[in-house]
Design a protein around this motif. Structure first.
Motif, short mmCIF file in Angstrom:
data_model
loop_
_atom_site.label_atom_id
_atom_site.label_comp_id
_atom_site.label_asym_id
_atom_site.label_seq_id
_atom_site.Cartn_x
_atom_site.Cartn_y
_atom_site.Cartn_z
N CYS A 76 0.78 -1.21 -0.10
CA CYS A 76 0.05 -0.14 0.06
C CYS A 76 0.86 1.18 -0.25
O CYS A 76 0.48 2.17 -0.50
CB CYS A 76 -0.95 0.11 1.08
N ARG A 77 2.00 1.39 0.64
CA ARG A 77 3.00 2.40 0.64
C ARG A 77 3.39 2.67 -0.85
O ARG A 77 3.51 3.82 -1.06
CB ARG A 77 4.16 1.95 1.50
N MET A 78 3.70 1.70 -1.27
CA MET A 78 4.31 1.83 -2.86
C MET A 78 3.25 2.35 -3.79
O MET A 78 3.52 3.17 -4.67
CB MET A 78 5.14 0.66 -3.30
N SER A 79 1.92 2.02 -3.50
CA SER A 79 0.91 2.31 -4.48
C SER A 79 0.30 3.72 -3.85
O SER A 79 -0.61 4.21 -4.69
CB SER A 79 -0.28 1.24 -4.54
N GLY A 80 0.59 4.11 -2.58
CA GLY A 80 0.01 5.30 -2.34
C GLY A 80 -1.44 5.10 -1.72
O GLY A 80 -2.09 6.14 -1.63
N GLU A 81 -2.04 3.95 -1.33
CA GLU A 81 -3.50 3.85 -0.87
C GLU A 81 -3.44 3.95 0.60
O GLU A 81 -3.59 2.80 1.30
CB GLU A 81 -3.87 2.40 -1.30
N TYR A 82 -3.32 5.00 1.08
CA TYR A 82 -3.21 5.24 2.72
C TYR A 82 -3.47 6.70 2.71
O TYR A 82 -3.42 7.85 1.88
CB TYR A 82 -2.09 4.79 3.22
N GLU A 83 -4.08 7.18 4.10
CA GLU A 83 -4.47 8.65 4.27
C GLU A 83 -3.79 8.82 5.68
O GLU A 83 -3.41 8.21 6.36
CB GLU A 83 -5.85 8.79 4.37
N VAL A 84 -3.52 10.18 5.64
CA VAL A 84 -2.88 10.58 6.98
C VAL A 84 -3.98 12.00 7.40
O VAL A 84 -4.07 12.69 6.55
CB VAL A 84 -1.43 10.98 6.93
N ASP A 85 -4.36 11.89 8.78
CA ASP A 85 -5.29 13.05 9.11
C ASP A 85 -4.35 14.48 9.62
O ASP A 85 -2.89 14.40 9.23
CB ASP A 85 -6.05 12.67 10.12
N GLU A 86 -4.79 15.33 9.71
CA GLU A 86 -4.32 16.54 10.29
C GLU A 86 -3.21 16.46 11.54
O GLU A 86 -2.31 17.35 11.73
CB GLU A 86 -5.09 17.75 10.65
N PHE A 87 -3.35 15.54 12.41
CA PHE A 87 -2.41 15.39 13.24
C PHE A 87 -0.88 14.44 13.00
O PHE A 87 -0.32 14.38 13.73
CB PHE A 87 -3.25 14.63 14.53
N GLY A 88 -1.39 13.90 11.89
CA GLY A 88 -0.42 12.82 11.36
C GLY A 88 -0.76 11.56 11.53
O GLY A 88 0.08 10.47 11.43
N TYR A 89 -2.05 11.27 11.83
CA TYR A 89 -2.42 9.97 12.26
C TYR A 89 -2.38 9.00 11.23
O TYR A 89 -3.05 9.44 9.93
CB TYR A 89 -3.60 9.83 12.90
N ASP A 90 -1.83 8.05 10.95
CA ASP A 90 -1.62 7.17 9.79
C ASP A 90 -2.25 5.67 10.26
O ASP A 90 -1.51 5.00 10.84
CB ASP A 90 -0.24 6.86 9.41
N GLU A 91 -3.58 5.72 9.88
CA GLU A 91 -4.27 4.43 10.14
C GLU A 91 -3.90 3.11 9.82
O GLU A 91 -3.56 2.16 10.32
CB GLU A 91 -5.74 4.48 10.01
N HIS A 92 -3.11 3.24 8.53
CA HIS A 92 -2.72 2.01 7.71
C HIS A 92 -1.53 1.48 8.47
O HIS A 92 -1.27 0.24 8.73
CB HIS A 92 -2.41 2.34 6.28
N PHE A 93 -0.85 2.55 8.94
CA PHE A 93 0.49 2.18 9.54
C PHE A 93 0.30 1.52 11.02
O PHE A 93 0.68 0.43 11.48
CB PHE A 93 1.38 3.47 9.79
N THR A 94 -0.84 2.06 11.61
CA THR A 94 -1.15 1.74 13.06
C THR A 94 -1.73 0.19 12.82
O THR A 94 -1.27 -0.35 13.70
CB THR A 94 -2.13 2.87 13.61
N GLU A 95 -2.48 0.08 12.03
CA GLU A 95 -3.10 -1.23 12.10
C GLU A 95 -2.29 -2.36 11.51
O GLU A 95 -2.30 -3.51 12.16
CB GLU A 95 -4.44 -1.32 10.89
N ASN A 96 -1.32 -2.08 10.64
CA ASN A 96 -0.60 -3.25 10.09
C ASN A 96 0.97 -3.30 10.67
O ASN A 96 1.66 -4.32 10.40
CB ASN A 96 -0.59 -2.56 8.49
#
Length: 340
Positions: A76-96
């Motif tokens: 997902c990182r290589m394809s850019g399929e993730y989002e980061v909120d205004e605080f820098g929270y990266d849900e995909h990083f956190t979950e995986n």
């Protein structure tokens, strides 16, 4: 007596001999089944229950899940399929990546038992207020795993951390990606207003740095800034009590000159550190209990209460006393530091 009635003798006269009846019965049985026993009379075969998975099997399974999660993260990182909120929270990083890395500590090392997770609301904001201990703030990380993994909706826990955490190069980036931010009023209110579950540890460094002789004795909670943020946003306060964190690094002293030299709040001395070098950094495998108490509602207060020192002190003291009494209750139920 009627002539057609059949007489069953009680004594004396007998019907066919017992030997002849037995012989005919055995012959019929052999005709039904070679063994002399009817198939329907045979007992069902006993199937042994599979043995429970060993600790090694569980670790292997966790490791395999982690590898799969990391591989998915890289894709997902290589394809850019993730989002980061205004605080820098990266849900995909956190979950995986982040949570899978913490789960072995949570499940296998500290064997955390979670109570009262139903007190975390399913929707809307909530402020989790917890005791803080352990020399290294691992308790906050375990609380985040508890809320995410045990809550039916897997809600993320957004922690308010000290400025010091965001001054360390690697720690700051990890904290932001995991959804945490500075312990300041504006960030707390923005997160609560957005409907997030936010955690605060009012004892700060006074809590995690206190000596082992003062374990489970809550330090001062400050001036009630967290209560003010909850009142302004009308979100409930959920008291959280953690038992087990005090024993991971029993602090028996500190080296103040070295702490000043390194710019640290304190430099702890434990029974294993620094005497045993890196081995002394391994936390002791104490048994943990995390209990989330009944929410304390704040939506009944008017806006003026958020600036009233007396109102803030009263609610703050109520939250602190609730946590302290729950700690005493959990300690009274605990039989052993390491076995629970």
């Amino acid at each position: 007596m009627s002539e057609g009635a059949k007489v069953i003798p009680l004594h004396g006269a007998r019907g066919p001999s017992t030997d002849s009846v037995a012989a005919r019965t055995q012959a019929a049985s052999r005709e039904r089944h070679p063994s002399g026993i009817r198939p329907e009379d045979e007992a069902a075969p006993v199937v042994a229950a599979p043995p429970p998975p060993s600790r090694l099997d569980v670790v292997r399974g966790s490791l395999a899940d982690s590898i799969v999660a990391v591989a998915d993260f890289v894709r997902c990182r290589m394809s850019g399929e993730y989002e980061v909120d205004e605080f820098g929270y990266d849900e995909h990083f956190t979950e995986n990546v982040w949570l899978p890395a913490l789960r072995p500590l949570f499940d296998q090392w500290f064997r955390v038992e979670v109570h009262g997770i139903e007190n975390i609301p399913d929707t809307g904001g909530a402020l989790v207020v917890s005791n803080h201990a352990g020399v290294v703030p691992i308790d906050g990380l375990m609380a985040s795993v508890a809320v995410h993994d045990r809550h039916p909706l897997h809600r993320p826990l957004r922690m308010l951390a000290a400025d010091f955490a965001f001054e360390l190069p690697v720690v700051a980036d990890l904290a932001r990606r995991a959804g945490h931010t500075l312990a300041c009023m504006s960030d707390a209110e923005r997160l609560l207003s957005a409907g997030e579950v936010v955690a605060v540890f009012p004892e700060g460094f006074k809590g995690i740095g206190k000596p082992f002789s003062e374990r489970y004795k809550l330090q001062r909670f400050g001036r009630g800034g967290f209560v003010s943020a909850a009142m302004r946003t009308g979100t409930p306060i959920v008291p959280c009590s953690i038992v087990g964190s005090e024993e991971i690094y029993p602090k028996i002293g500190e080296l103040a000159p070295l702490a000043r030299l390194l710019g640290l709040p304190y430099f702890p001395v434990t029974p294993l550190f620094p005497h045993f070098g890196p081995l002394g950094l391994v936390p002791l495998p104490s048994k943990w209990h995390i209990e989330f108490g009944t929410p304390i509602v704040t939506d009944g207060y008017d806006q003026a209460a958020a600036d009233d020192p007396m109102e803030l002190f009263e609610v703050t003291d109520h939250v602190r006393e609730t946590i302290q009494q729950t700690l005493y209750k959990l300690l009274a139920r605990r039989r052993n530091v390491f076995l629970g």
